[in-house]
Design a protein around this motif. Structure first.
Motif, PDB file in Angstrom:
ATOM      1  N   GLY A 101       0.784  -1.233   0.000  1.00 39.50           N
ATOM      2  CA  GLY A 101       0.000   0.000   0.000  1.00 39.50           C
ATOM      3  C   GLY A 101       0.813   1.279   0.000  1.00 39.50           C
ATOM      4  N   LYS A 102       2.125   1.143  -0.072  1.00 35.17           N
ATOM      5  CA  LYS A 102       2.992   2.328  -0.062  1.00 35.17           C
ATOM      6  C   LYS A 102       3.847   2.362  -1.313  1.00 35.17           C
ATOM      7  CE  LYS A 102       3.313   2.528   4.987  1.00 35.17           C
ATOM      8  NZ  LYS A 102       4.234   2.567   6.149  1.00 35.17           N
ATOM      9  N   GLY A 103       4.446   3.508  -1.553  1.00 37.25           N
ATOM     10  CA  GLY A 103       5.348   3.622  -2.673  1.00 37.25           C
ATOM     11  C   GLY A 103       6.746   3.163  -2.302  1.00 37.25           C
ATOM     12  N   PRO A 104       7.618   2.982  -3.289  1.00 30.81           N
ATOM     13  CA  PRO A 104       9.004   2.597  -3.001  1.00 30.81           C
ATOM     14  C   PRO A 104       9.684   3.629  -2.106  1.00 30.81           C
ATOM     15  CG  PRO A 104       8.510   2.321  -5.333  1.00 30.81           C
ATOM     16  CD  PRO A 104       7.355   3.060  -4.737  1.00 30.81           C
ATOM     17  N   GLN A 105      10.363   3.143  -1.097  1.00 34.43           N
ATOM     18  CA  GLN A 105      11.052   4.010  -0.141  1.00 34.43           C
ATOM     19  C   GLN A 105      12.558   3.802  -0.280  1.00 34.43           C
ATOM     20  OE1 GLN A 105      10.132   3.015   3.907  1.00 34.43           O
ATOM     21  NE2 GLN A 105      11.421   4.611   4.790  1.00 34.43           N
ATOM     22  N   PHE A 106      13.280   4.881  -0.454  1.00 34.52           N
ATOM     23  CA  PHE A 106      14.740   4.831  -0.608  1.00 34.52           C
ATOM     24  C   PHE A 106      15.395   4.191   0.612  1.00 34.52           C
ATOM     25  CE2 PHE A 106      18.840   6.371  -2.033  1.00 34.52           C
ATOM     26  CZ  PHE A 106      19.538   6.594  -0.863  1.00 34.52           C
ATOM     27  N   ILE A 107      16.317   3.249   0.348  1.00 35.15           N
ATOM     28  CA  ILE A 107      17.074   2.641   1.444  1.00 35.15           C
ATOM     29  C   ILE A 107      18.519   3.116   1.402  1.00 35.15           C
ATOM     30  CG2 ILE A 107      17.873   0.502   2.496  1.00 35.15           C
ATOM     31  CD1 ILE A 107      15.588  -0.939   1.140  1.00 35.15           C
TER      32      ILE A 107
ATOM     33  N   GLU B  73       8.024  18.491   6.202  1.00 36.37           N
ATOM     34  CA  GLU B  73       7.769  18.775   4.776  1.00 36.37           C
ATOM     35  C   GLU B  73       6.985  17.629   4.161  1.00 36.37           C
ATOM     36  OE1 GLU B  73      11.303  19.299   2.486  1.00 36.37           O
ATOM     37  OE2 GLU B  73      10.248  19.373   0.606  1.00 36.37           O
ATOM     38  N   ALA B  74       5.972  17.947   3.359  1.00 35.82           N
ATOM     39  CA  ALA B  74       5.155  16.918   2.735  1.00 35.82           C
ATOM     40  C   ALA B  74       5.985  16.196   1.686  1.00 35.82           C
ATOM     41  CB  ALA B  74       3.930  17.551   2.102  1.00 35.82           C
ATOM     42  N   GLY B  75       5.717  14.894   1.549  1.00 39.79           N
ATOM     43  CA  GLY B  75       6.355  14.118   0.508  1.00 39.79           C
ATOM     44  C   GLY B  75       5.555  14.216  -0.768  1.00 39.79           C
ATOM     45  N   VAL B  76       5.819  13.299  -1.673  1.00 37.29           N
ATOM     46  CA  VAL B  76       5.072  13.225  -2.918  1.00 37.29           C
ATOM     47  C   VAL B  76       3.687  12.661  -2.613  1.00 37.29           C
ATOM     48  CG1 VAL B  76       4.986  12.215  -5.215  1.00 37.29           C
ATOM     49  CG2 VAL B  76       7.196  12.875  -4.217  1.00 37.29           C
ATOM     50  N   THR B  77       2.667  13.343  -3.055  1.00 41.50           N
ATOM     51  CA  THR B  77       1.308  12.871  -2.805  1.00 41.50           C
ATOM     52  C   THR B  77       0.600  12.593  -4.116  1.00 41.50           C
ATOM     53  OG1 THR B  77       0.494  15.134  -2.643  1.00 41.50           O
ATOM     54  CG2 THR B  77       1.099  14.038  -0.592  1.00 41.50           C
ATOM     55  N   GLN B  78      -0.199  11.530  -4.113  1.00 43.80           N
ATOM     56  CA  GLN B  78      -0.924  11.138  -5.306  1.00 43.80           C
ATOM     57  C   GLN B  78      -2.409  10.983  -4.969  1.00 43.80           C
ATOM     58  OE1 GLN B  78       2.458   8.026  -6.574  1.00 43.80           O
ATOM     59  NE2 GLN B  78       0.857   8.264  -8.115  1.00 43.80           N
ATOM     60  N   PHE B  79      -3.206  11.299  -5.956  1.00 42.77           N
ATOM     61  CA  PHE B  79      -4.655  11.216  -5.776  1.00 42.77           C
ATOM     62  C   PHE B  79      -5.294  10.743  -7.064  1.00 42.77           C
ATOM     63  CE2 PHE B  79      -8.568  12.124  -3.698  1.00 42.77           C
ATOM     64  CZ  PHE B  79      -9.444  12.481  -4.710  1.00 42.77           C
ATOM     65  N   PRO B  80      -6.279   9.836  -7.037  1.00 38.26           N
ATOM     66  CA  PRO B  80      -6.747   9.138  -5.835  1.00 38.26           C
ATOM     67  C   PRO B  80      -5.804   7.997  -5.468  1.00 38.26           C
ATOM     68  CG  PRO B  80      -7.923   8.318  -7.741  1.00 38.26           C
ATOM     69  CD  PRO B  80      -7.003   9.407  -8.259  1.00 38.26           C
ATOM     70  N   SER B  81      -6.050   7.363  -4.348  1.00 40.61           N
ATOM     71  CA  SER B  81      -5.240   6.204  -3.978  1.00 40.61           C
ATOM     72  C   SER B  81      -5.729   4.961  -4.714  1.00 40.61           C
ATOM     73  CB  SER B  81      -5.267   5.976  -2.468  1.00 40.61           C
ATOM     74  OG  SER B  81      -6.608   5.852  -2.014  1.00 40.61           O
ATOM     75  N   HIS B  82      -7.025   4.925  -4.991  1.00 39.14           N
ATOM     76  CA  HIS B  82      -7.604   3.817  -5.743  1.00 39.14           C
ATOM     77  C   HIS B  82      -8.611   4.383  -6.741  1.00 39.14           C
ATOM     78  CE1 HIS B  82      -6.302   1.692  -2.072  1.00 39.14           C
ATOM     79  NE2 HIS B  82      -6.158   0.646  -2.847  1.00 39.14           N
ATOM     80  N   SER B  83      -8.710   3.717  -7.892  1.00 35.92           N
ATOM     81  CA  SER B  83      -9.727   4.093  -8.859  1.00 35.92           C
ATOM     82  C   SER B  83     -10.170   2.843  -9.604  1.00 35.92           C
ATOM     83  CB  SER B  83      -9.187   5.134  -9.836  1.00 35.92           C
ATOM     84  OG  SER B  83     -10.179   5.507 -10.776  1.00 35.92           O
TER      85      SER B  83
END
Lengths: 114, 111
Positions: A41-47, B1-11
């Protein structure tokens, strides 16, 4: 989860053991390599990353080894913990120029048994 | 600081419909990338923006996919009309240099 049906290579280890995940990369011209961790459920996270002018780099509990002769990359995780369970991807890139697009490997599913 | 955000999470959409995915990169990151992971395959590069310009769109599968980054801030990826094989997880990433930071992805299911 996302890994269902993907038929990923899998590695199952006991908590506290060391893990070694291997990756073969494709482009001999690649000069920048990264390991990513992806939890469900998450995106790739840099290691950790490594440039081609090095053959080893250490981080916190992780070490990346690069063998350019055989185009092989490995990720070593020391004292593996249940929280390390995830899919691990290696990625390669050409750092010269301005396009740092990544070419990903297939991924390895690491399962840590308590 | 906010990271990369994507929308929607599901479609979940029907074949033939249109879907638009959105990505908000980390503030100040000129580089923005789209990737996707089709079930059973590796994560594949789609395209790369530098600010508002398309630097490399060699990974776009066909002309049903259109990416934009007006103003060089957020980006959209539109699929029109969607086909069954477009199902997968679409990731956005942004960077200043070589180290890319990924969003959580949008899981697209075309039925």
């Amino acid at each position: 989860g996302e890994s269902v049906g993907l038929h990923l290579p899998t590695l199952s280890v006991q908590e506290g053991d060391n893990s070694i995940i291997n990756c073969a990369y494709s482009n001999s011209a690649s000069d920048y390599f990264i390991w990513y961790k992806q939890e469900s459920g998450k995106g790739p996270q840099f290691i950790i990353d490594i440039r081609s002018n090095m053959d080893k780099r250490q981080g916190q509990r992780v070490t990346v080894l690069l063998n350019k002769t055989v185009k092989h990359l490995s990720l070593q995780i020391a004292a593996t913990q249940p929280g390390d369970s995830a899919v691990y991807f290696c990625a390669e890139s050409l750092s010269g120029g301005s396009n740092y697009k990544l070419t990903f490997g297939k991924g390895t599913l690491l399962t840590v048994n308590p | 600081e906010a990271g990369v955000t994507q929308f929607p999470s599901h479609s979940v959409i029907e074949k033939g419909q249109t879907v638009t995915l959105r990505c908000d990169p980390i503030s100040g990151h000129d580089n923005l990338y789209w990737y996707r992971r089709v079930m059973g395959k590796e994560i594949k590069f789609l395209l790369h923006f530098v600010k508002e310009s398309k630097q490399d769109e060699s990974g776009m599968p066909n002309n049903r996919f259109l990416a934009e980054r007006t103003g060089g801030t957020y980006s959209t990826l539109k699929v029109q009309p969607a086909e069954l094989e477009d199902s997968g997880v679409y990731f956005c990433a942004s960077s200043l240099g070589v180290q890319a930071f990924f969003g959580q992805g949008t899981r697209l299911t075309v039925v």
